[in-house]
Design a protein around this motif. Structure first.
Motif, PDB file in Angstrom:
ATOM      1  N   ARG A   1       0.524  -1.038  -0.125  1.00  0.00           N
ATOM      2  CA  ARG A   1       0.014  -0.101   0.303  1.00  0.00           C
ATOM      3  C   ARG A   1       0.607   1.455   0.064  1.00  0.00           C
ATOM      4  O   ARG A   1       0.096   2.272  -0.778  1.00  0.00           O
ATOM      5  N   ALA A   2       2.227   1.170   0.907  1.00  0.00           N
ATOM      6  CA  ALA A   2       2.775   2.349   1.013  1.00  0.00           C
ATOM      7  C   ALA A   2       3.231   2.900  -0.540  1.00  0.00           C
ATOM      8  O   ALA A   2       3.517   3.782  -0.484  1.00  0.00           O
ATOM      9  N   ALA A   3       4.212   1.868  -1.144  1.00  0.00           N
ATOM     10  CA  ALA A   3       4.972   1.968  -2.343  1.00  0.00           C
ATOM     11  C   ALA A   3       3.838   2.266  -3.623  1.00  0.00           C
ATOM     12  O   ALA A   3       4.121   3.102  -4.188  1.00  0.00           O
ATOM     13  N   VAL A   4       2.536   1.712  -3.658  1.00  0.00           N
ATOM     14  CA  VAL A   4       0.829   2.344  -4.753  1.00  0.00           C
ATOM     15  C   VAL A   4       1.468   3.566  -3.930  1.00  0.00           C
ATOM     16  O   VAL A   4       0.830   4.558  -5.031  1.00  0.00           O
ATOM     17  N   LYS A   5       1.149   4.088  -2.671  1.00  0.00           N
ATOM     18  CA  LYS A   5       0.814   5.963  -2.323  1.00  0.00           C
ATOM     19  C   LYS A   5       1.638   6.498  -2.839  1.00  0.00           C
ATOM     20  O   LYS A   5       1.779   7.435  -3.534  1.00  0.00           O
ATOM     21  N   SER A   6       3.247   6.071  -3.012  1.00  0.00           N
ATOM     22  CA  SER A   6       3.936   7.079  -3.376  1.00  0.00           C
ATOM     23  C   SER A   6       4.298   6.602  -4.663  1.00  0.00           C
ATOM     24  O   SER A   6       4.614   8.021  -5.290  1.00  0.00           O
ATOM     25  N   GLN A   7       4.481   6.188  -5.557  1.00  0.00           N
ATOM     26  CA  GLN A   7       4.628   6.222  -7.046  1.00  0.00           C
ATOM     27  C   GLN A   7       2.600   6.532  -8.171  1.00  0.00           C
ATOM     28  O   GLN A   7       3.085   7.336  -8.997  1.00  0.00           O
ATOM     29  N   ILE A   8       1.857   7.015  -6.918  1.00  0.00           N
ATOM     30  CA  ILE A   8       0.527   7.581  -7.890  1.00  0.00           C
ATOM     31  C   ILE A   8       0.799   8.944  -6.634  1.00  0.00           C
ATOM     32  O   ILE A   8      -0.360   9.893  -7.350  1.00  0.00           O
ATOM     33  N   SER A   9       1.160   9.617  -6.146  1.00  0.00           N
ATOM     34  CA  SER A   9       1.569  10.693  -5.731  1.00  0.00           C
ATOM     35  C   SER A   9       2.140  12.231  -6.554  1.00  0.00           C
ATOM     36  O   SER A   9       1.230  12.998  -6.399  1.00  0.00           O
ATOM     37  N   ASP A  10       2.739  11.970  -7.592  1.00  0.00           N
ATOM     38  CA  ASP A  10       2.923  13.257  -8.705  1.00  0.00           C
ATOM     39  C   ASP A  10       1.764  13.353  -9.322  1.00  0.00           C
ATOM     40  O   ASP A  10       2.053  14.001 -10.547  1.00  0.00           O
ATOM     41  N   LEU A  11       1.113  12.370  -9.507  1.00  0.00           N
ATOM     42  CA  LEU A  11      -0.145  12.063 -10.620  1.00  0.00           C
ATOM     43  C   LEU A  11      -1.479  13.315 -10.706  1.00  0.00           C
ATOM     44  O   LEU A  11      -1.968  12.599  -9.491  1.00  0.00           O
ATOM     45  N   GLU A  12      -1.328  14.119 -11.190  1.00  0.00           N
ATOM     46  CA  GLU A  12      -2.472  15.030 -10.422  1.00  0.00           C
ATOM     47  C   GLU A  12      -3.032  15.241 -11.739  1.00  0.00           C
ATOM     48  O   GLU A  12      -4.420  16.343 -11.304  1.00  0.00           O
ATOM     49  N   SER A  13      -2.976  15.063 -13.021  1.00  0.00           N
ATOM     50  CA  SER A  13      -4.135  15.143 -13.672  1.00  0.00           C
ATOM     51  C   SER A  13      -4.036  14.203 -15.160  1.00  0.00           C
ATOM     52  O   SER A  13      -3.603  13.436 -15.131  1.00  0.00           O
ATOM     53  N   PHE A  14      -5.335  14.702 -15.641  1.00  0.00           N
ATOM     54  CA  PHE A  14      -5.390  13.788 -16.698  1.00  0.00           C
ATOM     55  C   PHE A  14      -4.632  13.747 -17.895  1.00  0.00           C
ATOM     56  O   PHE A  14      -4.052  12.956 -18.794  1.00  0.00           O
ATOM     57  N   ASP A  15      -4.044  14.932 -17.843  1.00  0.00           N
ATOM     58  CA  ASP A  15      -3.529  15.029 -19.778  1.00  0.00           C
ATOM     59  C   ASP A  15      -1.911  14.280 -19.141  1.00  0.00           C
ATOM     60  O   ASP A  15      -1.005  14.049 -20.153  1.00  0.00           O
ATOM     61  N   GLU A  16      -1.520  13.871 -18.125  1.00  0.00           N
ATOM     62  CA  GLU A  16      -0.315  13.396 -17.880  1.00  0.00           C
ATOM     63  C   GLU A  16      -0.167  11.966 -18.360  1.00  0.00           C
ATOM     64  O   GLU A  16       1.152  11.319 -18.535  1.00  0.00           O
ATOM     65  N   PHE A  17      -1.659  11.693 -18.889  1.00  0.00           N
ATOM     66  CA  PHE A  17      -1.970   9.971 -19.238  1.00  0.00           C
ATOM     67  C   PHE A  17      -1.940  10.016 -20.716  1.00  0.00           C
ATOM     68  O   PHE A  17      -2.198  10.786 -21.428  1.00  0.00           O
ATOM     69  N   PRO A  18      -1.141   8.811 -21.798  1.00  0.00           N
ATOM     70  CA  PRO A  18      -1.343   9.116 -22.760  1.00  0.00           C
ATOM     71  C   PRO A  18      -2.829   8.872 -23.373  1.00  0.00           C
ATOM     72  O   PRO A  18      -2.167   7.576 -24.513  1.00  0.00           O
ATOM     73  N   LEU A  19      -3.451   9.741 -23.961  1.00  0.00           N
ATOM     74  CA  LEU A  19      -4.506   9.268 -23.702  1.00  0.00           C
ATOM     75  C   LEU A  19      -5.095  10.294 -25.076  1.00  0.00           C
ATOM     76  O   LEU A  19      -4.004  11.372 -25.403  1.00  0.00           O
ATOM     77  N   LEU A  20      -5.580   9.185 -26.048  1.00  0.00           N
ATOM     78  CA  LEU A  20      -6.206  10.550 -27.252  1.00  0.00           C
ATOM     79  C   LEU A  20      -6.889  11.684 -26.393  1.00  0.00           C
ATOM     80  O   LEU A  20      -7.708  12.246 -25.674  1.00  0.00           O
ATOM     81  N   PRO A  21      -6.561  12.595 -27.460  1.00  0.00           N
ATOM     82  CA  PRO A  21      -6.524  14.624 -27.045  1.00  0.00           C
ATOM     83  C   PRO A  21      -8.281  14.590 -27.301  1.00  0.00           C
ATOM     84  O   PRO A  21      -8.933  14.423 -26.793  1.00  0.00           O
ATOM     85  N   SER A  22      -8.919  13.491 -27.578  1.00  0.00           N
ATOM     86  CA  SER A  22     -10.793  14.203 -28.075  1.00  0.00           C
ATOM     87  C   SER A  22     -11.270  13.291 -26.548  1.00  0.00           C
ATOM     88  O   SER A  22     -12.560  13.185 -25.993  1.00  0.00           O
ATOM     89  N   LEU A  23     -10.523  12.185 -26.173  1.00  0.00           N
ATOM     90  CA  LEU A  23     -10.379  11.140 -24.360  1.00  0.00           C
ATOM     91  C   LEU A  23     -10.730  12.464 -23.850  1.00  0.00           C
ATOM     92  O   LEU A  23     -11.196  12.377 -22.338  1.00  0.00           O
ATOM     93  N   LYS A  24      -9.185  13.380 -24.042  1.00  0.00           N
ATOM     94  CA  LYS A  24      -9.348  13.724 -23.058  1.00  0.00           C
ATOM     95  C   LYS A  24     -10.419  15.018 -22.415  1.00  0.00           C
ATOM     96  O   LYS A  24     -10.941  15.726 -21.927  1.00  0.00           O
ATOM     97  N   LYS A  25     -10.835  15.720 -23.621  1.00  0.00           N
ATOM     98  CA  LYS A  25     -11.592  16.800 -23.902  1.00  0.00           C
ATOM     99  C   LYS A  25     -13.420  15.592 -23.617  1.00  0.00           C
ATOM    100  O   LYS A  25     -14.245  16.662 -23.032  1.00  0.00           O
ATOM    101  N   ALA A  26     -13.732  14.866 -23.885  1.00  0.00           N
ATOM    102  CA  ALA A  26     -14.650  14.416 -22.983  1.00  0.00           C
ATOM    103  C   ALA A  26     -14.568  14.299 -21.413  1.00  0.00           C
ATOM    104  O   ALA A  26     -16.336  13.553 -21.394  1.00  0.00           O
ATOM    105  N   ILE A  27     -13.637  13.688 -21.484  1.00  0.00           N
ATOM    106  CA  ILE A  27     -13.589  13.705 -19.570  1.00  0.00           C
ATOM    107  C   ILE A  27     -14.443  14.416 -18.359  1.00  0.00           C
ATOM    108  O   ILE A  27     -15.507  14.439 -17.529  1.00  0.00           O
ATOM    109  N   ALA A  28     -14.355  16.352 -19.608  1.00  0.00           N
ATOM    110  CA  ALA A  28     -14.820  17.407 -18.125  1.00  0.00           C
ATOM    111  C   ALA A  28     -16.624  16.926 -18.732  1.00  0.00           C
ATOM    112  O   ALA A  28     -17.413  17.180 -17.706  1.00  0.00           O
ATOM    113  N   ASP A  29     -16.951  16.190 -20.268  1.00  0.00           N
ATOM    114  CA  ASP A  29     -18.647  16.075 -19.930  1.00  0.00           C
ATOM    115  C   ASP A  29     -19.472  15.052 -19.621  1.00  0.00           C
ATOM    116  O   ASP A  29     -20.296  15.399 -19.214  1.00  0.00           O
TER     117      ASP A  29
END
Length: 619
Positions: A135-163
């Motif tokens: 649990r502690a290892a996973v917590k430290s691993q995901i601590s620096d991910l703060e936005s969906f823009d950091e994921f390599p998703l399609l641009p249209s898919l990132k835009k659809a998240i807000a909707d």
């Protein structure tokens, strides 16, 4: 001088003559003792025999076929030995939990054992343990991910998240989404980029996260991203094949009659993806089919893919039109029994599936759903690239099933798995005390009235504006749900019962009113009662109540629910987690109330409250 006559016997007289030394004169009793000592001397009791170390059994010859019988362990068998050959006591084999605890202790640099907590919950424990080191290892691993823009998703898919997430000012990924999305996309943890090398074989994932953590969006985004990327690749391949075919036709037309034309394709040909989806999502109930379908529909407005939510609540005409749509279908959301029956008559529905998601895997892989779910997995395996299992808990039976069936499965676990969020408060009502005197129905009605009156606000004109409250009451038996709902109605409370006997259409309408305030729906307004008005029965206008069993505790996104009442104390910690998980979802606050009566486990409730206060996992 004459010697006196001897009183010795003849034998002693002869012996005395033969001896050189004169023997003293002995009395008869001394003589008998002397001759007794001359006999063979017996060993002392404190002296061991020289044969002690030898084995009693003769050596086994080569012709003996039967081995010597093993002697039973004698508690005094070690006493008669020359050396202390004491056998050590047999060591007990370590369990899997003890191995993981010892490993975590070595990782922390300390080998001391912690005292076991949750003693009362030990008999109710049905959850598989997750080491706190992981649990502690996973917590430290995901601590620096703060936005969906950091994921390599399609641009249209990132835009659809807000909707897809309306009403949220700050759209940021939850811990479950931070853990699942990179792993399902095949992101390299070191470079934070997609792995361009396509992996061979089927990938297997288990996504386990707490209730209300956004697991649906966590697996929908990678699945849709993979579908759209596969469409681009197929389109390029089809374009190349079509260009090659046109070139071949042009070359052939030069050699044949120039007026011979190829017949156009018939307009009645079905779409190549008709009833052959790329992704299938299995859920246990029709209500979850509607819920997941609505989220997928919200994403499809921007990303442009075709989804077909089908369940037993739909008619045969609706199911047929959605599956065999002229425009094709990409994602099918269904229950295992309905999809299994369709696959029996139309096996092609599973011939093109590349992504299979089993939501609420702890329910779909139990005794009632497991044969049908396993058959769907087996039929779709030849074309399957990813198998995703999702659950809010990991029961021991699911853990053992995965160890046997999918030993190479990758587990994506959030740090707060099996823990009730600290933002959810838990209160206890002692039914045995005054004024209830053991009447749980009265205590439940009084608690609901207290919640409803606490939210009322009076305006300057004297009218009473109240906020509409939604409360879920959980019971252990479905017959009790109807009894409690009828009693609450007699007390002026708008209550309905929801159990297995409720029709699918009516259950969908009931749960739809608990998922949020519908458009045009306003909270009721109670006019002030005049002094000369006729006396009427009191009614709690600002509160809606559902009395249900565990049917309403699995996967339903009850975002508008702030209060949960546990009429009966749950049997296991799994039921505690799922029932209290209906409130405090998506970072909101909530409150749970337990009615403790005669025969209920008060020690269990106490330990659950302590674990919630400390933020510990109930394992």
């Amino acid at each position: 001088m004459l010697r006196p006559t001897s009183r010795l016997c003849p034998f002693c007289e002869v012996r005395s003559i033969l001896n050189t030394k004169p023997s003293p004169i002995q009395s008869p009793w001394q003589q008998s003792r002397h001759y007794g000592q001359l006999q063979r001397r017996k060993p002392s009791r404190m002296e061991l025999s020289p044969n002690v170390g030898r084995t009693r059994d003769p050596p086994r010859s080569m012709t003996d076929s039967k081995p010597p019988e093993k002697k039973a362990v004698d508690p005094f068998g070690n006493l008669n030995q020359r050396e202390a050959r004491v056998q050590p006591p047999p060591q007990r084999k370590r369990t899997e939990l003890e191995h993981k605890q010892a490993y975590n202790a070595r990782e922390r640099g300390s080998s001391r054992k912690r005292p076991e907590a949750f003693k009362a919950l030990k008999m109710q424990r049905a959850l598989a343990p997750v080491p706190y080191g992981d649990r502690a290892a996973v917590k430290s691993q995901i601590s620096d991910l703060e936005s969906f823009d950091e994921f390599p998703l399609l641009p249209s898919l990132k835009k659809a998240i807000a909707d897809a997430l309306p009403g949220l000012e700050d759209v940021s990924p939850t811990p479950a989404q931070r853990v699942a999305i990179p792993a399902l996309l095949g992101v390299d943890d070191r470079r934070r980029k997609r792995n361009p090398v396509e992996k061979k074989g089927m990938e297997q994932f288990l996504l386990a996260a707490e209730t209300g953590s956004g697991k649906t969006l966590a697996y929908l985004l990678p699945v849709i991203d993979a579908i759209k990327r596969a469409e681009v690749i197929e389109a390029e391949e089809e374009a190349q094949a079509e260009a090659a075919e046109k070139a071949a036709d042009a070359q052939a037309n030069k050699r044949t009659d120039m007026f011979s034309l190829k017949s156009p394709p018939l307009s009645t040909d079905p779409h190549p993806t008709s009833a052959r989806p790329r992704a299938i999502i299995l859920v246990p109930t029709a209500e979850l089919v509607v819920q997941v379908g609505q989220l997928a529909k919200a994403l499809s407005h921007v990303v442009k893919f075709r989804t077909a939510p089908i369940s037993a609540a739909n008619t045969a005409t609706v199911i047929r039109s959605r599956l065999f749509s002229p425009s094709g279908v990409d994602v099918v959301i269904s229950t295992p029994h309905l999809l299994g029956s369709i696959a029996e008559s139309n096996p092609n529905i599973l011939s093109r599936v590349t992504h299979l998601v089993i939501d609420e895997a702890d329910s779909l892989l139990d005794r009632s759903f497991s044969p049908t779910t396993s058959a769907i997995i087996d039929r779709s395996t030849p074309s399957l690239r990813q198998l995703i299992l999702c659950s809010a808990t990991i029961p021991r039976r699911l853990d053992s099933f995965l160890e046997k069936r999918f030993p190479d499965i990758k587990r994506l676990v959030t740090p707060n798995l099996h823990a009730i969020p600290r933002r959810v408060q838990l209160g206890v009502v002692d039914v045995n005390k005054e004024p209830y005197r053991g009447n749980k129905d009265l205590a439940c009605a009084d608690t609901i009235w207290t919640i409803g009156r606490a939210t009322a606000e009076h305006s300057d004109e004297g009218t009473e504006h109240v906020e509409l409250k939604r409360i879920i009451v959980f019971v252990n038996e479905r017959e009790k749900a109807v009894e409690v709902a009828d009693y609450l109605v007699t007390k002026g409370i708008d209550a309905v019962a929801l159990n297995r006997d409720t029709s699918g259409e009516r259950a969908s309408r009931i749960l739809a009113s608990f998922k949020g305030l519908a458009k045009g729906e306003e909270a009721p307004v109670a006019e002030p009662a005049a002094s000369d008005a006729p006396v009427r029965r009191r009614r709690l206008l600002n509160t809606k109540v559902i009395v249900t069993t565990d049917l309403g505790s699995r996967g339903i996104d009850t975002l508008a629910v702030r209060h949960v009442i546990l009429y009966d104390v749950p049997h296991t910690t799994i039921d505690f987690i799922h029932r209290l998980g209906r409130t405090g979802r998506m970072g909101r606050r909530g409150r749970g109330i337990v009615l403790v009566g005669r025969g209920d486990r008060t020690d269990v409730v106490k330990e659950v409250r302590e674990g919630m206060f400390k933020g510990q996992a109930l394992i």
